[in-house]
Design an enzyme around this catalytic site. Structure first.
Site, PDB file in Angstrom:
ATOM      1  CE  LYS A   2      -4.043   1.875   2.502  1.00 41.37           C
ATOM      2  NZ  LYS A   2      -4.897   1.721   3.693  1.00 41.37           N
ATOM      3  CB  SER A  17      -8.456   3.228   2.651  1.00 41.23           C
ATOM      4  OG  SER A  17      -7.544   2.645   3.562  1.00 41.23           O
ATOM      5  CB  SER A  59      -8.572   0.407   5.539  1.00 42.06           C
ATOM      6  OG  SER A  59      -9.306   1.599   5.482  1.00 42.06           O
TER       7      SER A  59
END
Lengths: 472, 94
Positions: free
Chosen positions: A77, A152, A176
């Protein structure tokens, strides 16, 4: 080579038996990622040093060293720092920021020779449930590219689900990792708060954030977790090993039935109930439990999280790093830099955070929310006196359409209703694929969330493995 | 619904917002606050937070060898000169 559904364990066997080299494995993933990324927008960047990384892994293997993650291609990420690579948090304000150091988890993975394929798309600074808040366009769900992958950490989820990586890392502040894992049909595991050092992960809600693995199987999640976890003096909340209990085999599952009645799609609840029946046949006991304050969790979270986010995001001011916009004076420099650098959702949460912390309102909002948080923690504590595990669906709905909730922040927030309480309490939870539900012509994955008490992370693996075996 | 002074909040947050966005936020933020206000119905009493969160401090010594990050930090700066971060003059001469 065949990459479809390849797991860490299977790739490990291929590498150890010399059927493939780390260089070949990495090249196959880079090739597929380059081919598929135009469609999925899972990666913001596919790294150009993948081959060198894989060569290092091959050397480790040739020297007889290495461990489970050596030579395994991973998606990381974009809010986790890898020295020398851009880490933007999917924000304009850090668009060209090159990480000055490695995050703790990256050090751990580099030590064993894991391979980072690239940095993945996300909602800006991890605020969102769909990746639509990325400054660089949304990612797409590999099961239906007209739909969101969740967020997310949606880019990492889409990368793993679409076989653009074997496994990946995300951060989970309110769901997330678990929510996009559920919506993409893979495993997402949020460890106990403090189990994994956050050094080098961009802070969002510091009392909630946890770096978390995405994998294709529960066993793989265990491998990745084992590699990245552990005490680190650079994160003052990192817990010592003694905090964690040894593996138990949970048998008694609690279900907060009353909490699962509102805002959940009927067919999701149906599949959830059917799944529990299967668990009963497997020898698990399923009982109804009360979590009386769970209904306040989402509201309390959307006070605590923006409060912490507005504080954490204060560091992005264009002075020491990142994008800088010149204004008329110093204050105006800040105003312009932040006004132009942050996207709409970040701006919204910064303002909400400033409001709930402001004099005259802090008691009614922020302090009240922290008190409610104590009630939520206590609900879990009480419930775990009677049951070993708590089960809920991970998300109340399958993946929604891109754009469907983009203009309705409150509707977007409800996507986290079952995941948020876990972060508020700091307990560990895993999302395991639970089958699919139909929307239009697509069969869309949904997830089962198992929640364990503090420090009982390893108890989630046996029950997760049982579940993935019986639910096909 | 609660009246929120968006301009004041934006100033406190050092965030330039357009007139158009201000209008939108004046609608959205009170809606979000109306939603989160349901916590007032919960029984939780305001008290000092205790519980799972606590800090484990490291020894107060050198966390790393001095200067090993300097070069990297300087590279990240938007305006750097001779090893210094250059900032705007904030004291006026008059």
């Amino acid at each position: 080579m065949e990459l479809q559904n390849l797991t860490i364990k299977e790739a490990r066997a291929l590498l150890d038996e010399k059927k493939v080299t780390a260089v070949e494995l990495a090249a196959a993933y880079v090739e597929r990622a380059k081919k598929k990324n135009g469609e999925l927008n899972a990666y913001l960047e596919i790294f150009d040093d993948v081959n060198e990384q894989a060569q290092r892994a091959d050397k480790i293997i040739a020297d007889g060293g290495g461990s489970m993650l050596t030579g395994i291609p991973l998606a990381i990420k974009d809010n986790i720092l890898i020295k020398g690579h851009i880490a933007s948090g999917a924000s304009k304000i850090l668009e060209n920021y090159v990480a000055s150091y490695d995050a703790h988890v990256i050090e751990q993975l580099k030590n064993v020779g894991a391979v980072f394929l690239g940095r993945t798309n996300m909602d800006e600074f991890a605020m969102g449930s769909s990746t639509e808040n990325s400054a660089f366009g949304p990612s797409k769900n590999p099961h239906d590219v007209t739909r969101i992958p969740g967020g997310s950490s949606g880019g990492s989820a889409a990368a793993v689900a679409g076989d653009l990586a074997i496994a990946g890392l995300g951060t989970d502040t309110g769901g997330s990792v678990r929510q996009p894992a559920a919506l993409c049909g893979i495993v997402g595991f949020k460890p106990t708060y403090g189990a994994v050092s956050r050094y080098g992960a961009m802070a969002l809600g510091s009392s909630l954030d946890q770096i978390s693995p995405f994998t294709k199987t529960v066993e793989d999640a265990e491998f990745l977790f084992t590699t990245i976890r552990g005490i680190d003096s650079r994160d003052a909340t990192a817990l010592p090993d003694t905090y964690f209990s040894t593996t138990t085999s949970p048998k008694r599952i609690g279900v907060p039935k009353k909490f699962l009645t509102q805002g959940i799609d009927e067919d999701v609840l149906e599949v959830f109930n059917e799944s529990l029946e299967l668990m009963k046949k497997e020898g698990y006991e399923v009982v109804d439990i009360e979590l009386p304050n769970m209904k306040y969790a989402l509201a309390a979270y959307y006070i605590v999280m923006p409060a912490e986010a507005s504080t954490n995001l204060a560091r992005y001011d264009g002075v020491r790093y990142g994008v800088k916009e010149e204004g008329e004076n110093l204050t105006d420099d800040y105003m312009q830099t932040r006004g132009k650098g942050f996207g709409a959702e970040s701006r919204r949460r910064i303002l909400i955070g400033a409001f709930v912390l402001s004099s005259g309102y802090a008691d009614a909002y922020y302090r009240k929310a922290t008190a409610v948080r104590e009630l939520i923690r206590n609900d879990f504590r009480e419930a775990f006196k009677d049951v070993d595990i708590i089960a809920t669906p991970t998300s109340p709905t399958p993946a929604f359409k891109i754009g469907e909730k983009a203009n309705d922040p409150l509707a977007m927030y409800t996507a986290d209703i079952f995941t948020v309480p876990v972060n508020m309490a700091g307990v560990p939870a895993i999302s395991v694929p639970m089958g699919t539900v139909k929307r239009e012509d697509s069969a869309l994955p949904i997830g089962m969330q198992f929640i364990a008490p503090h420090g009982a992370d390893s108890s989630l693996f046996p029950i997760g493995k049982d579940f993935e075996r019986i639910v096909v | 619904m609660i009246n929120v002074d968006i301009e004041k909040l934006a100033e406190l947050s050092r965030l330039a917002i357009s007139a158009e966005e201000k209008k939108e936020l004046e609608k959205e933020i009170p809606e979000i606050l109306a939603f989160v206000e349901q916590i007032s119905e919960a029984a939780g009493e305001l008290k000092k937070e205790t519980g799972e969160h606590y800090n484990i401090m490291r020894e107060d010594d050198e966390p790393h060898e001095s200067g090993i990050y300097t070069e990297e930090m300087l590279k990240a700066m938007p305006d750097e000169k001779n090893g210094y971060l250059r900032v705007r003059k904030i004291i006026a001469q008059d």
